[in-house]
Every structure is written in C-alpha cells, then in structure tokens.
Scaffold this motif. Structure first.
Motif, PDB file in Angstrom:
ATOM      1  N   GLY A 149       4.818  -5.620  -4.299  1.00 27.74           N
ATOM      2  CA  GLY A 149       5.002  -6.214  -5.613  1.00 27.74           C
ATOM      3  C   GLY A 149       4.773  -5.192  -6.699  1.00 27.74           C
ATOM      4  N   THR A 159       2.314  -4.815 -10.562  1.00 24.87           N
ATOM      5  CA  THR A 159       1.305  -5.433 -11.412  1.00 24.87           C
ATOM      6  C   THR A 159       1.225  -4.651 -12.711  1.00 24.87           C
ATOM      7  N   GLY A 216       0.782  -1.238   0.000  1.00 23.00           N
ATOM      8  CA  GLY A 216       0.000   0.000   0.000  1.00 23.00           C
ATOM      9  C   GLY A 216       0.806   1.276   0.000  1.00 23.00           C
ATOM     10  N   ASP A 217       2.072   1.207   0.360  1.00 24.71           N
ATOM     11  CA  ASP A 217       2.897   2.421   0.287  1.00 24.71           C
ATOM     12  C   ASP A 217       3.853   2.254  -0.890  1.00 24.71           C
ATOM     13  N   ASP A 218       4.826   3.154  -1.006  1.00 27.14           N
ATOM     14  CA  ASP A 218       5.763   3.038  -2.122  1.00 27.14           C
ATOM     15  C   ASP A 218       6.708   1.855  -1.958  1.00 27.14           C
TER      16      ASP A 218
HETATM   17  P1  ADP Z   1       4.365   2.417  -7.054  1.00 21.56           P
HETATM   18  O1  ADP Z   1       3.793   3.037  -8.273  1.00 21.56           O
HETATM   19  O2  ADP Z   1       4.647   3.370  -5.941  1.00 21.56           O
HETATM   20  O3  ADP Z   1       5.479   1.463  -7.332  1.00 21.56           O
HETATM   21  P2  ADP Z   1       2.261   0.549  -7.245  1.00 21.56           P
HETATM   22  O4  ADP Z   1       1.045   1.273  -7.682  1.00 21.56           O
HETATM   23  O5  ADP Z   1       3.018  -0.250  -8.221  1.00 21.56           O
HETATM   24  O6  ADP Z   1       3.193   1.528  -6.448  1.00 21.56           O
HETATM   25  O7  ADP Z   1       1.852  -0.430  -6.068  1.00 21.56           O
HETATM   26  C1  ADP Z   1       1.060  -0.005  -4.986  1.00 21.56           C
HETATM   27  C2  ADP Z   1       1.275  -0.912  -3.808  1.00 21.56           C
HETATM   28  O8  ADP Z   1       0.816  -2.198  -4.144  1.00 21.56           O
HETATM   29  C3  ADP Z   1       2.756  -1.092  -3.420  1.00 21.56           C
HETATM   30  O9  ADP Z   1       2.802  -1.257  -2.014  1.00 21.56           O
HETATM   31  C4  ADP Z   1       3.145  -2.356  -4.111  1.00 21.56           C
HETATM   32  O10 ADP Z   1       4.214  -2.986  -3.444  1.00 21.56           O
HETATM   33  C5  ADP Z   1       1.858  -3.147  -4.014  1.00 21.56           C
HETATM   34  N1  ADP Z   1       1.679  -4.143  -5.092  1.00 21.56           N
HETATM   35  C6  ADP Z   1       1.588  -3.933  -6.417  1.00 21.56           C
HETATM   36  N2  ADP Z   1       1.383  -5.095  -7.086  1.00 21.56           N
HETATM   37  C7  ADP Z   1       1.358  -6.069  -6.149  1.00 21.56           C
HETATM   38  C8  ADP Z   1       1.194  -7.481  -6.180  1.00 21.56           C
HETATM   39  N3  ADP Z   1       1.021  -8.139  -7.321  1.00 21.56           N
HETATM   40  N4  ADP Z   1       1.236  -8.153  -5.011  1.00 21.56           N
HETATM   41  C9  ADP Z   1       1.427  -7.489  -3.854  1.00 21.56           C
HETATM   42  N5  ADP Z   1       1.577  -6.170  -3.738  1.00 21.56           N
HETATM   43  C10 ADP Z   1       1.545  -5.457  -4.875  1.00 21.56           C
END
Ligand code: ADP
Ligand code: MG
Length: 320
Positions: free
Chosen positions: A117, A119, A24-26
């Motif tokens: 992660g 996505t 949920g955070d960066d």
């Molecule tokens: P950022 O743009 O800051 O990298 P994201 O929008 O990619 O952030 O991701 C938002 C949050 O969701 C982050 O905490 C990231 O680690 C988490 N996240 C993204 N995809 C996944 C996944 N497939 N499984 C678990 N956590 C995820």
C-alpha cells in the motif's frame, strides 16, 4: 508520535500467507493459480464525501475492504490480495488500530491478504485495490444480458439508504428495522459466494453501489438491451412495513446506493437452480423483471395491469 514506517509496521504488517512477497519491499509478488485470470479493482472512500469525519473507524475499515470485495463479487472472482493506500491528516494510533481491526476483519472473513500500500499525510482518504482470480473466460461481465433473460437481485436493496436517512434524522425506523438498515450502511456484506456461484448461471452481473435502477441501466447499456421490471415483484418485504406505498422507501429501493447487492441476468431455464442457490446461501434472490428488446438502456416499471409506474433514475454522480 508515530512515523510513517511505525504506522505501516504496527498497523498494516501481518505475516504473509499466500503472497510470494508481502509488505516491506518496493512491491509485492503474487502468483495466481494455473490457468486463472486476475481480476483487479480499486475504490476509494473520501471523508466528507463518502462518510462523515467522526465516522466509526472500525466500520470504515470494514467498508474500505467491503466495497472493493463487492466489485470482485460482481465479476464472479475469488478475492486473494489487497493493497491499501491511505491519506491521513495525522498519525492517530487509536484511530488506526480501530480502522485496521475492521479492515482485517473483512480481509479474514473473505480470505484476502494485504500485500502492500501507501501511507501519506493528507485529507482522510481510504483507497483499497483488490486482486481476485477467476478461471479464464469465466468472469461475469455487464455486457452478457440476453433478451428474455430474467433479472434478479440479491437481498434487500434500499436498506443502506434508509439507514443513512435515519442517521440524517429524515426518518425514524422501528426497532425491528433500524438496526438492519444501519448495519447495511456500515457493514455491507459483499456477495462473494453468490458471485462465484453465478459464474455458470448468469449471463451478466453488476453490484448495486449507485442504485438499483442506475446500476441495472449499466447492464442494459453494455448489453444493448432494455428491461421491464414488475413493481409488485421488487423485494419490498425486506424494507419496513408499507415500503411499497411509502415514498421514501420506494426511493431508497429504486435509487438508494451503497447496498452492494448483486443484480444479475440469467436464462429462465435456470430458475430452479437459482432458487436452490438462494437456499444454499441463505440469501434471498428475487426475480424482478426481464430483459426485452427495446430502446437500449430503457427501463419500464410495470404494475399488475401492465401499466407503467412513473419513476426517476437518480444514480449518484460525483461531478453532477
Ligand atoms: P516505497 O517508497 O518503496 O513505495 P513505502 O515506504 O511507501 O515504499 O512502503 C514500504 C512498504 O510498506 C511497501 O511494501 C508498501 O507496499 C507497504 N505499505 C505502505 N503503506 C501501507 C499500508 N497502508 N498498508 C499496507 N502496506 C503498506
Ligand atoms: Mg520503493
């Protein structure tokens, strides 16, 4: 149609238990126990390369976690946290729910928390990063094997490759062997408890992802030694009847990948303890040979009369 953020929230966000800050955070924040080192690994599964496009998503979820856990097991690490990077061709909620069920099942089984992660859209690619812990200097490396060490292997390497051969229609296994080989391929059991127990017992370890001989050779090369294996002592018993004589079974045991068993080297003084460990874990541990002083990386496979049995090493290489 789900957005990227719906996917993350719906399928990959669970309450944080052991992380200071989870999804949920960066970025996530985690804290190892005092005095421990972090052990970090990543492995990815690519559609068409590691699995077929219509592979069961629950099994894929399990395997995405399990292949990484196996690397931690081979280091003697205790798994703690995971990151999951996904490229998905589309937002298929049914597929994602099943994938997540398998992924979290493995995570819960082995005490791992998903803390972040990425996505994105793209050709189906499943990449996990795992973080584990070991007491400082206790990790098992490939480089510690010593001349006169015994060479051991856990479980029944070859089953996963036989399961794959059956899925590809190359062999028909009987009802006693078919299911366990399919299971070895689809739901590998990372040997975490074995790895942790080996911290104080083994000099070197590796997990069998590419093939027993190919992975053993990595230990030999890292340790600057050679090996003699005893053909009759290999764990033929865990494979279908006549495995010792059957060319496909031989090939699967010696060179089959994807089993995620552990090969390790330990002093002959530790045989009794290792036998006790096998009993405690209810996991066969088989002594298959010994480390010798010879041409670095060389493996000899010997029969009962000490004659060399010919073989090939065919580890998997993505660029060959
Ligand atoms: P950022 O743009 O800051 O990298 P994201 O929008 O990619 O952030 O991701 C938002 C949050 O969701 C982050 O905490 C990231 O680690 C988490 N996240 C993204 N995809 C996944 C996944 N497939 N499984 C678990 N956590 C995820
Ligand atoms: Mg950010």
């Amino acid at each position: 149609m789900s957005s990227e953020f719906d996917i993350i929230r719906r399928h990959f966000t669970r309450p944080s238990k052991s992380a200071e800050l989870g999804v949920g955070d960066d970025a996530a924040i985690v804290r190892p126990k005092n005095g421990n080192s972090l052990v970090v690994t990543t492995d990815m599964l690519v559609a068409g390369n590691h699995f077929v496009d219509d592979a069961d998503p629950t099994a894929l979820g399990w395997k995405t976690m399990a292949v990484n856990l196996s690397d931690l097991a081979a280091m003697g690490a205790e798994p703690r946290w995971a990151l999951l990077a996904l490229a998905l061709p589309e937002a298929d909620d049914q597929w994602l729910a099943e994938f997540a069920a398998g992924f979290f099942k493995a995570a819960e089984t082995y005490g791992v928390e998903l803390v972040g992660g990425d996505t994105t859209r793209g050709p189906l690619t499943l990449a996990a990063t795992l973080i584990g812990e070991v007491p400082q200097s206790a990790a098992l490396k490939r480089s510690g094997a010593e001349v006169r060490d015994d060479i051991w292997v856990s479980g029944s390497p070859g089953r996963a490759a036989l399961g794959l051969a059956e899925a590809q229609g190359k062999v028909k296994l009987d009802t006693a062997n078919g299911p366990c080989c399919a299971d070895a391929l689809l739901r590998p059991q990372p040997r975490i408890a074995l790895g942790v127990a080996l911290r104080d017992l083994a000099h070197a370890a590796i997990d069998v992802s590419d093939g027993l001989l190919a992975d053993l050779r990595h230990i030999l090369e890292s340790s600057g030694v050679a090996a003699d294996l005893f053909d009759a002592d290999l764990p033929w018993g865990g494979l279908p009847i006549d495995a010792h004589a059957d060319p496909l079974s031989r090939q699967c045991l010696l060179n089959g990948g994807d089993d995620y068993e552990i090969v390790f080297c330990a002093s002959p003084d530790r045989r009794l303890e290792i036998a006790g460990l096998a009993e405690r874990l209810a996991l066969p541990l088989t002594r298959i040979g010994r480390i010798v002083d010879g041409e670095v990386g060389l493996i000899r496979l010997l029969d009962d009369d000490d004659q060399e049995v010919p073989f090939e090493i065919k580890g998997y290489d993505h660029f060959r």
